[in-house]
Design an enzyme around this catalytic site. Structure first.
Site, short mmCIF file in Angstrom:
data_model
loop_
_atom_site.label_atom_id
_atom_site.label_comp_id
_atom_site.label_asym_id
_atom_site.label_seq_id
_atom_site.Cartn_x
_atom_site.Cartn_y
_atom_site.Cartn_z
N LYS A 79 0.85 -1.19 0.00
CA LYS A 79 0.00 0.00 0.00
C LYS A 79 0.89 1.25 0.00
CE LYS A 79 -3.94 1.78 2.75
NZ LYS A 79 -4.88 1.45 3.87
N SER A 154 -9.88 1.77 3.05
CA SER A 154 -8.96 2.55 2.26
C SER A 154 -7.98 1.73 1.43
CB SER A 154 -8.18 3.49 3.18
OG SER A 154 -7.34 2.74 4.03
N SER A 178 -10.07 -0.98 7.03
CA SER A 178 -9.48 -0.68 5.73
C SER A 178 -8.82 -1.85 5.02
CB SER A 178 -8.45 0.45 5.87
OG SER A 178 -9.11 1.68 5.96
#
Lengths: 477, 95
Positions: A79, A154, A178
């Site tokens: 990420k 997210s 997330s």
């Protein structure tokens, strides 16, 4: 299409490497060609790293010499909020668009030591604030299962990268859901480990008392392998769990699973989700688990507690971005205006909203009513979980109140967007581990997930239940 | 009800070092009314006598005898600054 799409687990990948069915080079070339074909449309990856060749060579040498670790030769996506020395890590924000990491996150160090192949960095909601990846400064990411729908967030890029066959595992971060919510939206397994089990060193802080890194995978076995490969004590993270506490954990064979019926009775949960959940409960029963109703009124307040504590920590953590030491600087006539303009132009609307909200709940006259009260309730929830997990091994809910929604559907209603996290935040507040496993589909054909929560450091309970559930689900299909 | 005036929003923006356009204030007022209204629900819950600490982890600071040599990270850190002069970060004068 991925030529090696049948190699869909770490176990199969390692078997293939060892029996020389294929090489690391062949696997990675296959992935890179596939990513080049599908990523422009999907926007799961923001960048494919330019030194993958070096990692491939090293992994091949390691395999040839028998130096094989759990993640050797495994294509991994990270990420965009994890530091990888010398490479841009932007948290998908204008603020850090050109920011290059000065050191490796502990998980990145660990991946490199094990000979994993770090493919690239994935899109996310700006500074991990969002549930749809629509708040990224670098464009939306599509859900590979339906291009008109969000991948969740997210860690939406992490989920999409995996669902489009752009990696075998993806690392995400989870502050309130997330990892698990996008995993559920994209038909994947997502693990939020126990707070402090993986190091936060080199993970950009959102809400430090809640943040944790974890894997998104295609099956529970890969989640288990990834977790044990990456969990370790790290002295660079002051909240990292010491080895002695990890060693003291006694694993148990799960038998008794709780169902918080009153928590599930609230509004906003789609009929599809309810039906799918009832089917999942039947599968767990058929797998031999004893299901018991549990009553925990505090669960219903977890989201409100979260939306006080999280913005409070966000407003504090993001105070460091002032245009002086790093990140975007927008020069103005005075220093204070330089701070303001840099932050105003660097942060998107959702980040600004949460900073303002956090400033509010921490401000004089409101601190006791909001932040302090929420901290007491957090303590009460932790206590209630301890009592609960003395009696039962885990409890289950759906992962999300609905399947993946369409782009723009919730963008203009922050509170409605926040409701996406209703089932996932309790685990973050109490610091306990939770796992989302694909369970079925809604009437739009979008994936749904079963959410399993266990006690502190009881990841093994999650993996045992998750594997049984997977087996029953696949037998029925 | 948690009504926030435009002045309240401006005050929060000032504390947060953000510049909020007058045009975006009504939308923020509406958002905050909904969000703060929602989170206010916790104020009526009885907390009993539980505290708000949990961590069993203590003494996490490294000991001084393992300090790294001075200046080891100086250039890496300074290189991150948008504007520097030698070993200083340059900003507008404050006085």
């Amino acid at each position: 299409m991925l030529k090696f799409s049948h190699i869909d687990s770490i176990e199969k990948l390692h078997q293939g490497y060892l029996s020389k069915d294929f090489t690391v080079r062949e696997i990675i070339d296959d992935y890179l060609a596939h990513i080049a074909a599908v990523n422009p449309e999907m926007n799961a990856y923001l960048e494919i790293f330019d030194d993958i060749d070096d990692l491939v060579n090293r992994a091949e040498q390691m395999i040839a010499s028998g130096d094989i670790h759990p993640l050797t030769g495994v294509p991994v996506a990270i990420k965009d909020n994890m530091l990888y020395k010398g490479k841009i890590s932007s948290a998908s924000s204008r603020m850090l668009e050109h920011h290059r990491a000065t050191y490796n996150a502990d998980v990145v160090d660990n991946l490199l030591t094990q000979g994993a192949i770090i493919i690239g960095r994935t899109n996310m909601d700006e500074f991990a604030m969002g549930s749809s990846t629509e708040t990224s400064a670098f464009g939306i990411t599509k859900n590979p299962r339906d291009m008109t729908r969000v991948p969740g967030g997210s860690s939406g890029g992490a989920a999409a990268a995996l669902a489009m066959d752009g990696a075998l595992i993806s690392l995400g971060s989870d502050t309130g859901g997330s990892i698990r919510q996008p995993a559920s939206f994209c038909g994947l397994v997502g693990l939020k480990p126990t707070y402090g089990s993986l190091s936060r060193s080199g993970l950009m802080a959102m809400a430090s008392s809640l943040d944790i890194i974890g894997p998104l995978t295609k099956n529970v076995d890969d989640a288990e392998r990834s977790f044990y490969a990456l969990a370790r004590h790290d002295e660079n993270d002051s909240t990292s769990i010491p080895q002695s506490m990890r060693d003291a954990v006694t694993s148990r064979i799960p038998k008794k699973i709780g169902v918080p019926r009153s928590f599930l009775a609230q509004d906003g949960i789609s009929e599809d989700v309810r039906l799918d959940f009832e089917k999942s409960l039947k599968l767990l029963e058929q797998a031999g688990y004893e299901l018991v109703d549990i009553d925990m009124p505090l669960l219903e307040h977890a989201l409100a507690i979260y939306y006080i504590l999280m913005p409070a920590e966000v407003s504090s953590n993001l105070a460091r971005f002032d245009g002086v030491r790093y990140g975007l600087r927008v020069e103005q006539d005075t220093l204070i205006d330089t701070y303001k303009e840099s932050r105003t132009q660097g942060f998107g609307p959702e980040v600004q909203r949460r900073i303002l909200l956090g400033t509010y709940v921490l401000s004089h006259g409101y601190y006791d009513a909001f932040y302090n009260k929420a901290m007491y309730l957090r303590g009460a929830l932790e206590q209630a979980f301890k009592t609960l997990f003395a009696d039962i091994d885990a409890f289950v809910t759906p992962t999300t109140p609905t399947g993946a929604f369409r782009f723009g559907e919730k963008r203009d209603n922050p509170l409605e967007m926040y409701m996406s996290d209703i089932f996932t935040v309790p685990a973050n507040i109490a610091g306990v581990p939770a796992l989302s496993v694909p369970s079925g589909q809604d009437s739009n054909g979008m994936p749904l997930g079963l959410h399993i929560t266990a006690g502190y450091l009881q990841e093994s309970v999650l993996f045992a239940i998750g594997k049984d559930f997977e087996r029953m689900r696949d037998a029925q299909a | 009800m948690y009504d926030m005036s435009p002045q309240d929003i401006e005050r929060l923006a000032e504390l947060s070092r953000l510049r909020i356009d007058a045009a975006s204030i009504p939308a923020l007022q509406k958002d905050f009314q909904a969000i703060v209204g929602y989170v206010s629900s916790i104020q009526n819950i009885e907390t009993g006598n539980t505290g708000h600490t949990r961590h069993d982890i203590a003494n996490v600071m490294r000991s001084d005898d393992e300090a790294y040599e001075s200046g080891r990270f100086t250039q890496d850190i300074l290189d991150q600054s948008p504007d520097r002069e030698g070993d200083y970060i340059r900003v507008k004068k404050v006085l």
